[in-house]
Structures are given as structure tokens and as C-alpha cells.
Design a protein around this motif. Structure first.
Motif, PDB file in Angstrom:
ATOM      1  N   PHE A 198      23.588  30.215  38.108  1.00 27.27           N
ATOM      2  CA  PHE A 198      24.895  30.652  38.600  1.00 27.27           C
ATOM      3  C   PHE A 198      25.964  30.291  37.563  1.00 27.27           C
ATOM      4  O   PHE A 198      25.882  29.231  36.932  1.00 27.27           O
ATOM      5  CB  PHE A 198      25.243  29.958  39.931  1.00 27.27           C
ATOM      6  CG  PHE A 198      24.332  30.346  41.058  1.00 27.27           C
ATOM      7  CD1 PHE A 198      24.732  31.277  42.004  1.00 27.27           C
ATOM      8  CD2 PHE A 198      23.060  29.794  41.164  1.00 27.27           C
ATOM      9  CE1 PHE A 198      23.895  31.646  43.043  1.00 27.27           C
ATOM     10  CE2 PHE A 198      22.203  30.158  42.192  1.00 27.27           C
ATOM     11  CZ  PHE A 198      22.622  31.090  43.138  1.00 27.27           C
ATOM     12  N   ASN A 199      26.943  31.160  37.406  1.00 27.73           N
ATOM     13  CA  ASN A 199      28.073  30.830  36.548  1.00 27.73           C
ATOM     14  C   ASN A 199      29.240  31.760  36.883  1.00 27.73           C
ATOM     15  O   ASN A 199      29.122  32.579  37.799  1.00 27.73           O
ATOM     16  CB  ASN A 199      27.703  30.930  35.056  1.00 27.73           C
ATOM     17  CG  ASN A 199      28.547  29.979  34.201  1.00 27.73           C
ATOM     18  OD1 ASN A 199      29.667  29.605  34.565  1.00 27.73           O
ATOM     19  ND2 ASN A 199      28.014  29.583  33.060  1.00 27.73           N
ATOM     20  N   ILE A 200      30.321  31.586  36.141  1.00 27.58           N
ATOM     21  CA  ILE A 200      31.517  32.417  36.356  1.00 27.58           C
ATOM     22  C   ILE A 200      31.912  33.069  35.032  1.00 27.58           C
ATOM     23  O   ILE A 200      31.603  32.574  33.952  1.00 27.58           O
ATOM     24  CB  ILE A 200      32.703  31.606  36.916  1.00 27.58           C
ATOM     25  CG1 ILE A 200      33.155  30.527  35.921  1.00 27.58           C
ATOM     26  CG2 ILE A 200      32.342  30.944  38.237  1.00 27.58           C
ATOM     27  CD1 ILE A 200      34.363  30.890  35.128  1.00 27.58           C
ATOM     28  N   SER A 201      32.595  34.174  35.166  1.00 26.16           N
ATOM     29  CA  SER A 201      33.223  34.827  34.024  1.00 26.16           C
ATOM     30  C   SER A 201      34.689  35.000  34.402  1.00 26.16           C
ATOM     31  O   SER A 201      34.984  35.536  35.477  1.00 26.16           O
ATOM     32  CB  SER A 201      32.530  36.173  33.790  1.00 26.16           C
ATOM     33  OG  SER A 201      33.354  37.050  33.073  1.00 26.16           O
ATOM     34  N   MET A 202      35.593  34.479  33.580  1.00 18.76           N
ATOM     35  CA  MET A 202      37.010  34.517  33.937  1.00 18.76           C
ATOM     36  C   MET A 202      37.769  35.406  32.965  1.00 18.76           C
ATOM     37  O   MET A 202      37.740  35.178  31.761  1.00 18.76           O
ATOM     38  CB  MET A 202      37.598  33.102  33.929  1.00 18.76           C
ATOM     39  CG  MET A 202      38.984  33.024  34.557  1.00 18.76           C
ATOM     40  SD  MET A 202      39.763  31.416  34.340  1.00 18.76           S
ATOM     41  CE  MET A 202      38.626  30.318  35.173  1.00 18.76           C
ATOM     42  N   GLU A 203      38.429  36.421  33.527  1.00 23.54           N
ATOM     43  CA  GLU A 203      39.205  37.340  32.699  1.00 23.54           C
ATOM     44  C   GLU A 203      40.672  36.921  32.716  1.00 23.54           C
ATOM     45  O   GLU A 203      41.215  36.623  33.788  1.00 23.54           O
ATOM     46  CB  GLU A 203      39.054  38.767  33.232  1.00 23.54           C
ATOM     47  CG  GLU A 203      39.653  39.842  32.347  1.00 23.54           C
ATOM     48  CD  GLU A 203      38.992  39.910  30.967  1.00 23.54           C
ATOM     49  OE1 GLU A 203      39.338  39.071  30.109  1.00 23.54           O
ATOM     50  OE2 GLU A 203      38.149  40.794  30.763  1.00 23.54           O
ATOM     51  N   VAL A 204      41.286  36.871  31.546  1.00 22.62           N
ATOM     52  CA  VAL A 204      42.723  36.613  31.462  1.00 22.62           C
ATOM     53  C   VAL A 204      43.408  37.941  31.118  1.00 22.62           C
ATOM     54  O   VAL A 204      42.745  38.962  30.991  1.00 22.62           O
ATOM     55  CB  VAL A 204      43.026  35.534  30.393  1.00 22.62           C
ATOM     56  CG1 VAL A 204      42.426  34.209  30.796  1.00 22.62           C
ATOM     57  CG2 VAL A 204      42.485  35.959  29.024  1.00 22.62           C
ATOM     58  N   GLY A 205      44.732  37.935  31.013  1.00 22.84           N
ATOM     59  CA  GLY A 205      45.423  39.153  30.608  1.00 22.84           C
ATOM     60  C   GLY A 205      46.089  39.852  31.775  1.00 22.84           C
ATOM     61  O   GLY A 205      46.525  39.219  32.740  1.00 22.84           O
ATOM     62  N   MET A 206      46.141  41.165  31.707  1.00 29.85           N
ATOM     63  CA  MET A 206      46.894  41.957  32.692  1.00 29.85           C
ATOM     64  C   MET A 206      46.282  41.871  34.093  1.00 29.85           C
ATOM     65  O   MET A 206      46.986  41.940  35.087  1.00 29.85           O
ATOM     66  CB  MET A 206      46.940  43.428  32.252  1.00 29.85           C
ATOM     67  CG  MET A 206      47.655  43.654  30.939  1.00 29.85           C
ATOM     68  SD  MET A 206      49.412  43.310  31.061  1.00 29.85           S
ATOM     69  CE  MET A 206      49.950  44.782  31.928  1.00 29.85           C
TER      70      MET A 206
END
Ligand SMILES: [Fe+2]
Length: 580
Positions: free
Chosen positions: A224-232
Motif C-alpha cells: 500500500f502507498n500514496i501518490s500525492m499530486e500538487v499544483g492546480m
């Protein structure tokens, strides 16, 4: 006392650093394996490989030529160490490798190449150079060389790889970091083989950030893990990967706080680890946000100057079902933890959902800024010098105290806290209850028996911090074991006044069933910062009896330091693993 065991393999050039008076020193590479003798006697059952990873190179280039100094402990270029234990012969086969050589070359050729660091400013240049650096960062293209990215935090045997890749039957070893970047390395030679990110499993997993510490369910064989998007459009994507097939499943794509009207947007923040229970994934988002949703990070290329700390804002626990779906968002006190420890869930007498979550929490979030010199402890002669730095004028920038206090001025790590979250069985997102108790003070890099996942454990092994005394003894990160039932503490006490750092204590259980929970060994790589000066610094592998912390043995490596963050142990067949 000298430790000549490896010294003949190095040239004087390996001990670069004098010309720039660095805090951190380079670790020499031992690419060709060597066999080292044990001082003492280790259990014959101790058979397998301990991998450790961390920052091993801080001074790049050569004196008189192009050079660059890495100033933050977290940014040292990646080194992986391989310790193969053979209890029968009482020997250890050792090799190590610098696994970011192409990245080093790029940094030296052009420090404005669009790189991202934790706290190091690679170069100070003109407005035009910084603008070009920004453009290079936002238009970053994958580089074909597998050593072209820094990956220096965790190292995991048997990490699942995308199903379409062929391993040719070879064991898999993968390094990870807090960026969405993974590096497959050869299990024996440690040579980098492939640099990739989680979008290789599923194109939706392309967020810029991830967690160095994944979670693994040893029963269902899933990562299990996460992917974090930054930006708009900031988004927290929680996913799992099947060990056997390498297939990824997205469990939740979180863009909003799960409050009454679902209108509070998710704010991307720095994250290093999270929890897994039998039924839930719990992601703690502390109020250390990426300023302007990550724009500042993109402009500066520097995590520390891209964050802002909101001291009065709660830490949020985002709770996601392992079946899929965002279940609740639970506000708790503002705190930060680099490392969660353990989680499990159960139903209370009313059928409500209870999550019991253990973590190593710092009050507030300043600890994120107090890590620059985590890897070099003050010697006895340096204690007053470090203390004097506590009194220089300070101000607040983006909510953080600047310049940050030294790691050692705190005299303590964080606390072992046990958070208890109660969710209503019918409406888990409505009015969740949360509180915590403190079980242990001054704790970091804790490990427990790997078979006690989701179960109540009794013993915990960890590092504690103790300040030095000027001209008497250096500071230290020591080793401690606590029996959580009785409260009894066991401490390893080496006979020295030198400063020393024990790496995260990795507990290895004795093979077999129905053994006591603390029947095994604890392995720790110890770096000694000698009172006589850095030319006398040295390191050794320490093998302790986990029951009473008596020494089975030591394996001297040589007169250098090898700073590592985390490690994993695996048997020779790559079947049984204990990892972080
Ligand atoms: Fe970590």
C-alpha cells in the motif's frame, strides 16, 4: 584503537572533505565484496542479508576542480550497504555502492538542472539561472541512466514490480524515497538497474510525491502507498499493488476533506509514512503544507523553502477503506511524525469502529526543519559550540522558526503515542472521536517483531537521544528496548565517551514457531565520532541479544562513518523479510 579491516581498500582520496570543513563526510564504496570477521560470537541461525540505505556522499567533485557541498543530511547522495550474515562461519560478506553516480555527474555539470532537494541549495545564481532551473524542473524528462535520481531512504526486498517486467527469476530489491521515484537495484552487486515511478503500475499514480515507507499486508500479500499530486488540482491517491501480479488498484482519489459539505479542498503536505490496519489505510496529513499548492516547491526546488507551517491547524487523519472509498477525515492535535509504528482496528461493544494507531510524534511540526545535521553528532569538545547556536536571533518564516534549532538542542526525540479513533458504525464520517495517550518519551526509528502486524505487541526497540557534556562525553543516539506490559527498560551501554549514532535497531526473530516475542537479535550499524577528531571516526555492525541487549558481537568496518536511515533483512532465499 584502530580498525584496519577495510582501510586497505581505500585511498586517501576517499576521505575527501577537509578542504570544505563539512559536517557530513563521504562514505567510501566497497564495490567488490569482502569477508569480515566477527569480534565475539553470533548465533549460528543468523543467516541472511541486511540491506541498509542512506546518504553517503556530501562532498562532490575534487579540490581545485568543480565541486559542490551538500549541506542537509537528507540530501546526501544514496549509498546502499549489503551485510550478508553467515552464522556458521562467523563471517559477514560486505559490499556497498554509491547508487546516484549519474545524478552526481549532472549536479556537477549543471547545478541549475531542475533538481529538487530537501534542504540543500545546490547553487546560488543569477535570476536567469534560477528561471532556467525552474523551467528544467517543470519540464523534467526521465533520464535513461538508472543512477540519475537520488533515492536514499528505504530499501525493500521482494517489492512487487509492474507485471509486464521480466525479472528473469532474480530476487528483486527496490529503493524508495518521498518523491514518487523508485530505483530497482541488483540484489547482490547493488548496481542500479532501473529508475521508475508508480505510474509504471497505473498511469493515475503519477503524483509528484509518495511515502518512503510503504505498508505491506503479510497475509494478503499487498503493498500500500500514496501518490500525492500538487499544483492546480491537488489530490491524494491511495492505492495497493498485488505482490504476485504487480497490478495496482486505486482505493481512493481524495480531493476534499470529508466534512459536512465536502467542500474543503485537500491541501498537499509533506508525508513520510502512514498506517495500515486490517481494514483501513490511514494517512496523517500534518499542517506543513506545500505553499501555494506546490508552486513554491517548483520554483525553489527545495522542500524546506516550499513548505508553510500552520501551527493552529489540526493534523488530519484521512481514513480510506481497503475495499475502496474515503471513509472519514479526522482532525487531531497539530503534530508531525516521521514514522508511524503499528496499527490495528476492531469493533467496540457498540459495534463502532476503533482504530488504534501507534506513532512517534513530535509536538507541532518544527521537527521537519530540525534535521540538517541529524547525521553528525557533536563530539565532547563540540557541545558548547552547538549550545551557543541555540542563542542566536531567530525569526519565523512561513510559520517555521528560522534558522532552525539544531537536532541535538532538543535533547529528545518525540513520543510514542497511541491514538484511538472511534468511528460511528452507520455514519463513520460524522463526528469521529479521537484522543491519544503517551506510552514512551524520546523515541525514534522504532522496530517491533515483524510477525506482530495487526496484533498487540509487547516489545519495542528504538533509538533515544542523549545530549553530551562539554569535554566529558559526546552526544549519542543510543539503543533502548521497552517492555510495554511491565514498563521495564533495557539500554545498551557501550564503554565510551565518544559521540555515537546507532542506526535504527532491526529486530530479527530466531527462525521457528511458538518462540517468545523477543527471541532474536537486534542489528544496528554504529557510527562513532571520536573525541580525538574525525580521522579517528569509525563504524561497526553491532549484533545484540534482543532479550537483554548483551553483545553477541561486533564487526568493525573501518575508519569512516556510514550514515544510514533504514534497513531490511531477508533470508538467503528471499522468502522471509523484515523491512521498513
Ligand atoms: Fe524514515
Amino acid at each position: 584503537m584502530s580498525f584496519p579491516s577495510l582501510d586497505k581498500f581505500f585511498t586517501q582520496g576517499d576521505f575527501v572533505g577537509d578542504f570544505q570543513k563539512p559536517c557530513h563526510r563521504n562514505t567510501p564504496e566497497v564495490a567488490d565484496p569482502i569477508w569480515l570477521d566477527v569480534q565475539g560470537e553470533i548465533p549460528t541461525w543468523l543467516q541472511g542479508v541486511l540491506y541498509r540505505i542512506g546518504p553517503g556522499k556530501f562532498i562532490l567533485g575534487e579540490e581545485g576542480g568543480r565541486s559542490l557541498t551538500i549541506t542537509h543530511a537528507f540530501d546526501g547522495l544514496a549509498y546502499i550497504h549489503r551485510f550478508e550474515f553467515d552464522g556458521n562461519s562467523q563471517k559477514i560478506r560486505y559490499n556497498s555502492r554509491h547508487t546516484a553516480k549519474a545524478f552526481e555527474k549532472q549536479l556537477l555539470e549543471n547545478p541549475f538542472g531542475g533538481y529538487t532537494s530537501y534542504g540543500t541549495v545546490y547553487a546560488v545564481g543569477s535570476a536567469w539561472q534560477r528561471f532556467m532551473d525552474f523551467l528544467a524542473r517543470v519540464n523534467k524528462k526521465p533520464h535513461p541512466d538508472p543512477s540519475s535520481g537520488p533515492v536514499n531512504v528505504t530499501i525493500t526486498p521482494n517489492f512487487p514490480i509492474p507485471g509486464s517486467w521480466d525479472t528473469h527469476g532474480n530476487p528483486v530489491l527496490v529503493a524508495k524515497t518521498d518523491s514518487n521515484r523508485l530505483q530497482k537495484v541488483h540484489h547482490d552487486t547493488l548496481e542500479p538497474e532501473k529508475l521508475f515511478d508508480y505510474s509504471a503500475y497505473d498511469e493515475r499514480l503519477k503524483g509528484r510525491l509518495s511515502a518512503s515507507h510503504h505498508q505491506h499486508d503479510d497475509r494478503t500479500n499487498e503493498v500500500f502507498n500514496i501518490s500525492m499530486e500538487v499544483g492546480m488540482r491537488p489530490c491524494l491517491t491511495v492505492f495497493k499493488i498485488d505482490d504476485k501480479t504487480g497490478t495496482a488498484t486505486v482505493l481512493a482519489e481524495i480531493t476534499h476533506y470529508l466534512d459536512d459539505d465536502n467542500k474543503t479542498p485537500f491541501k498537499p503536505a509533506y508525508l513520510h509514512s502512514f498506517w495500515l490496519t486490517q481494514h483501513y489505510v490511514i494517512v496523517p496529513i500534518s499542517p506543513i503544507y506545500f505553499k501555494n499548492n506546490g508552486l513554491d516547491l517548483a520554483v525553489t526546488g527545495n522542500l524546506m523553502s516550499g513548505m508553510e507551517y500552520h501551527a493552529d491547524t489540526p493534523t488530519l487523519f484521512y481514513i480510506v477503506s481497503r475495499e475502496g472509498g474515503h471513509v472519514a477525515t479526522v482532525p487531531v492535535d497539530p503534530h508531525f511524525a516521521f514514522h508511524t509504528i503499528h496499527g490495528h482496528d476492531y469493533l467496540d461493544a457498540n459495534g463502532n469502529i476503533v482504530l488504534e494507531l501507534n506513532t512517534q510524534a513530535f509536538d507541532g511540526c518544527e521537527a521537519v526543519f530540525q534535521t540538517a545535521d541529524l547525521t553528525h553528532l557533536p563530539r565532547a569538545s563540540e557541545i558548547d559550540e552547538v549550545k551557543a547556536l541555540e542563542n542566536i536571533p531567530r525569526t519565523k518564516v512561513n510559520g517555521f522558526t528560522v534558522p532552525p534549532l539544531n537536532t541535538f538542542s532538543q535533547n529528545s526525540f518525540g513520543d510514542l503515542r497511541q491514538y484511538k479513533i472511534v468511528l460511528d458504525k452507520h455514519q463513520p464520517h460524522k463526528n469521529p472521536k479521537a484522543d491519544f495517550i503517551t506510552l514512551i518519551k524520546n523515541i525514534e526509528f522504532a522496530r517491533v517483531h515483524p510477525a506482530y502486524q495487526f496484533k498487540t505487541y509487547q516489545y519495542i526497540y528504538f533509538n533515544y537521544m542523549a545530549p553530551g557534556i562539554q569535554n566529558q562525553k559526546g552526544s549519542m543516539f543510543g539503543l533502548k528496548k521497552v517492555d510495554l506490559k511491565s514498563g521495564q527498560e533495557t539500554i545498551w551501554k557501550p564503554d565510551t565517551t565518544d559521540a555515537y549514532v546507532c542506526s535504527e535497531p532491526v529486530f530479527i526473530p530466531r527462525p521457528g514457531d511458538a518462540l517468545e516475542e523477543d527471541d532474536g537479535v537486534v542489528l544496528s550499524l554504529v557510527n562513532v565520532y571520536d573525541n580525538r577528531g574525525h580521522h579517528h571516526d569509525h563504524c561497526y555492525m553491532l549484533i545484540l541479544n534482543a532479550k537483554d541487549f548483551t553483545e553477541y558481537g561486533r564487526v568493525p568496518l573501518g575508519q569512516f562513518t556510514a550514515v544510514t536511515f533504514h534497513g531490511s533483512f531477508v533470508d538467503h532465499e528471499f522468502i522471509s523479510t523484515t523491512y521498513n
